[in-house]
Design an enzyme around this catalytic site. Structure first.
Site, mmCIF file in Angstrom:
data_model
loop_
_atom_site.group_PDB
_atom_site.id
_atom_site.type_symbol
_atom_site.label_atom_id
_atom_site.label_comp_id
_atom_site.label_asym_id
_atom_site.label_seq_id
_atom_site.Cartn_x
_atom_site.Cartn_y
_atom_site.Cartn_z
ATOM 1 N N ASP A 104 10.772 -1.117 28.531
ATOM 2 C CA ASP A 104 11.763 -0.182 29.042
ATOM 3 C C ASP A 104 12.875 -1.007 29.650
ATOM 4 O OD1 ASP A 104 13.011 2.210 30.270
ATOM 5 O OD2 ASP A 104 11.113 3.130 29.741
ATOM 6 N N ASP B 99 7.870 10.160 29.459
ATOM 7 C CA ASP B 99 8.645 8.979 29.085
ATOM 8 C C ASP B 99 7.765 7.755 29.276
ATOM 9 O OD1 ASP B 99 10.643 7.390 28.210
ATOM 10 O OD2 ASP B 99 12.081 7.913 29.774
ATOM 11 N N ALA B 100 7.041 7.409 28.210
ATOM 12 C CA ALA B 100 6.052 6.336 28.283
ATOM 13 C C ALA B 100 6.423 5.190 27.350
ATOM 14 C CB ALA B 100 4.674 6.879 27.915
ATOM 15 N N LYS B 101 7.308 5.444 26.397
ATOM 16 C CA LYS B 101 7.754 4.431 25.434
ATOM 17 C C LYS B 101 6.580 3.647 24.868
ATOM 18 C CE LYS B 101 12.483 4.268 27.185
ATOM 19 N NZ LYS B 101 12.371 5.109 28.396
ATOM 20 N N ARG B 102 5.564 4.368 24.442
ATOM 21 C CA ARG B 102 4.399 3.728 23.871
ATOM 22 C C ARG B 102 4.685 3.287 22.445
ATOM 23 N NH1 ARG B 102 3.310 3.684 28.862
ATOM 24 N NH2 ARG B 102 1.330 4.463 29.644
#
Lengths: 298, 298
Positions: A104, B99-102
Site C-alpha cells: 500500500d 481495503d486490504a490490497k491482497r
C-alpha cells in the site's frame, strides 16, 4: 538503536545448515490429518498441527514462512495463531519470513510495516513479502522500519505461478516487465547491506523459472532471494538454486521454500499414529534439505 | 444459491444517495482525538472512535472502507475490530469495501477471498481491493467467490500516489503499463455483471489523475470504480468524478473515497466535547457529499 543486520544473521544460519530450506506454513484445512482434529472447522487443529511441525522444522530448516492467506480465513483467531507461531519459531532459532504480500502507500504501508516488524502486538517477523505494483513509495516505509529493526523486505519480482506471464513478462524495450521491479529495488540494497556483502533488500524469484533466477542475480547481485515453488509446484532442487553463487561455504544466495511437499507427504497423510506421522514428516523435510544440499555441491 | 448482484445493489444505493461518497476508515493512531482515549496505546480508543463515526457515516455516505493497514498494527485485536466494524456498517445499510490490497496465487488467493467474503469468521465484506501483479491466476479465486456470494473484486489499476509512476506508468507500446492491468480484468466484467449494466469487476482509479480516469472508463466501460485520493490527497470533487458517465439519475460510475478530510477535520480535532466533535464530523461529511453531488450535476 540498530538491531543486528538481517542479511548477516541469515547468511550465518544458512552457512551453518549447509542448505537453504525454508518450510512454508500453509495450513490447507482439508490436508491437515484428522489426527489433529478437523482443521476445516477448528483453528485448534491448525495450532496442534504446527506445534508438532515446529520442532521438526527446527531440526531440518533454516527458516519458516507462515502464509497469511491460509490463516486469515480463521479470522482474528487465525491471525493471532500466525503471530504466536512466529514467536515460537524465533524461540526455536528459526528465521521467520511472514508471507503476507502486503502493499500500500504512505502511512498505510507504514502500518503494515509496523504490523509485520514491530514487537507485540506486531509479528516481529525477520522478513515480510511485499508487492511492488504501487511503486517505490509503497516500499520505502517497509525499508525504513527494516533498517531500524534489522529486518528484510522481500519484494515480489518474478513469481512462480503461470499467471506471472500476464503482467510480469510483458516486454518493455526488450526486457520483461519484472526487471523494472528489480531495477526499482536494486538501489535500496545498500540500506539493508550486511558486513557479509549480502543485503536484506530481498526478492521473490520463483523456482519454476531458473533462467529468470540467473538473470535476476545479475540485476540484484547482493540481494538474498526467496525462492518459492520448490516441491509441489514442480521445480527440482537444481532449478531452485539456479540463482545461487559461490560463497565461502559453498553456493549461497537465499532461501528455498517448500510447503505442501514437506507438510503433507503421502506417508504422513496415511499415518495412523502420531509417531508414524512425525517420522514421515521428519523424513520428508530431511530429504528436501538433502536434495538442496546435493544440488549446491553438484 | 447466488446472492443478489453487488453492482445492482451498489448502483441502487448510489442513485438513492445522489452522490458517491465512501468514508475511508483509516485509524491514524496519532490523529484520533484524546476524547476517545489514546489510540497509540489502546485499540479500545479506535473502537470508541468508529462507534461514533459509523452513524454519522450512515447518514452521509453510501459506503465505508476499512483500511486493514491501519488495523493490523494492533494485532489480532485490530483485525477483529475491523471485522466487527464491517458487520456493524452492514447492519447500518452501508456498503462495505475492505481495503486490504491482497494478492497471491492459487489456493492462497482462495484463502484471502474466503477471509474477505466469507461469513464469520470471515469479513463478509461487499468488496475487497486486490493487487494484479501476480497475474490472472491471482485474481480468479476472488472472482469465483465473488460470483457465488454477490460481491465485488476491486483490482488496483492506476493508484493515486506519486509512486504509481514507477511501474504503472512504464510505457509499453505507446500505452502505460496500468492499461495492461485494465485489459486483464475487462474480460472478467461479465462474470459480475448486474441487470443495471454495471459490473462488480471494479477498478481502483486514483482521483488525483482525472485523465487516467477518463481513459480507464473507455477500457472498462462497465466496471464501477473505486476512486481514492479525494480530500486530503489533493484531488477536488470534479477530478474525482472524471470517470463517471450519464445515468438515469445523473452521472454515475463508482465510489469516491475520503478518509482524513472527513474523519479528522480541523474543527473536530479542536473540539473539547463529544457534541461539538460530532457536529464537526457531521459537517465535514455533509460538505464532502454535497461537493460531490454538485460536481456531478455541474
Amino acid at each position: 538503536m540498530t538491531a543486528a543486520n538481517f542479511a548477516d544473521r541469515a547468511i550465518e544460519a544458512l552457512r551453518a545448515k549447509g542448505h537453504p530450506l525454508c518450510v512454508g506454513f500453509d495450513p490447507y484445512p482439508e490436508m491437515i490429518p484428522a489426527l489433529f482434529g478437523d482443521a476445516r472447522a477448528d483453528v485448534g487443529a491448525v495450532e496442534k498441527f504446527f506445534a508438532e511441525i515446529l520442532p521438526i522444522a527446527a531440526r531440518h530448516a533454516v527458516a519458516v514462512k507462515p502464509q497469511m492467506g491460509f490463516f486469515e480465513p480463521y479470522g482474528e483467531d487465525g491471525y493471532g495463531l500466525a503471530r504466536r507461531l512466529c514467536a515460537e519459531a524465533k524461540a526455536q532459532k528459526l528465521i521467520v519470513i511472514l508471507d503476507a504480500k502486503r502493499g500500500d502507500i504512505g502511512s498505510t504501508a507504514e502500518g503494515y510495516a509496523r504490523a509485520a516488524f514491530g514487537p507485540a502486538p506486531g509479528f516481529d517477523a525477520d522478513a515480510v513479502t511485499v508487492n511492488p505494483y504501487l511503486g517505490i513509495d509503497g516500499l520505502l516505509p517497509f525499508f525504513d522500519v527494516a533498517e531500524k529493526r534489522g529486518k528484510a523486505v522481500i519484494t515480489l519480482v518474478r513469481t512462480s505461478n503461470q499467471g506471472a506471464r500476464d503482467l510480469q513478462d510483458v516486454v518493455v524495450g526488450n526486457r520483461p516487465f519484472w526487471e523494472r521491479a528489480a531495477d526499482m529495488i536494486a538501489p535500496l540494497a545498500p540500506r539493508l547491506m550486511g558486513e557479509s556483502g549480502w543485503s536484506g533488500a530481498m526478492a521473490v524469484i520463483g523456482a519454476t523459472w531458473p533462467k529468470e533466477a540467473i538473470r535476476a542475480r545479475t540485476l540484484l547481485p547482493k540481494s538474498l532471494f526467496l525462492i518459492p515453488g520448490y516441491g509441489a509446484q514442480g521445480a527440482g532442487p537444481a532449478d531452485a538454486v539456479a540463482g545461487f553463487v559461490p560463497g565461502p561455504a559453498g553456493r549461497e544466495g537465499g532461501f528455498v521454500s517448500s510447503s505442501r511437499a514437506v507438510l503433507y507427504p503421502k506417508e504422513a497423510n496415511e499415518a495412523k499414529t502420531m509417531p508414524s506421522w512425525r517420522a514421515a514428516v521428519d523424513k520428508a523435510m530431511s530429504e528436501a534439505a538433502l536434495a538442496l544440499r546435493q544440488a549446491l555441491s553438484g
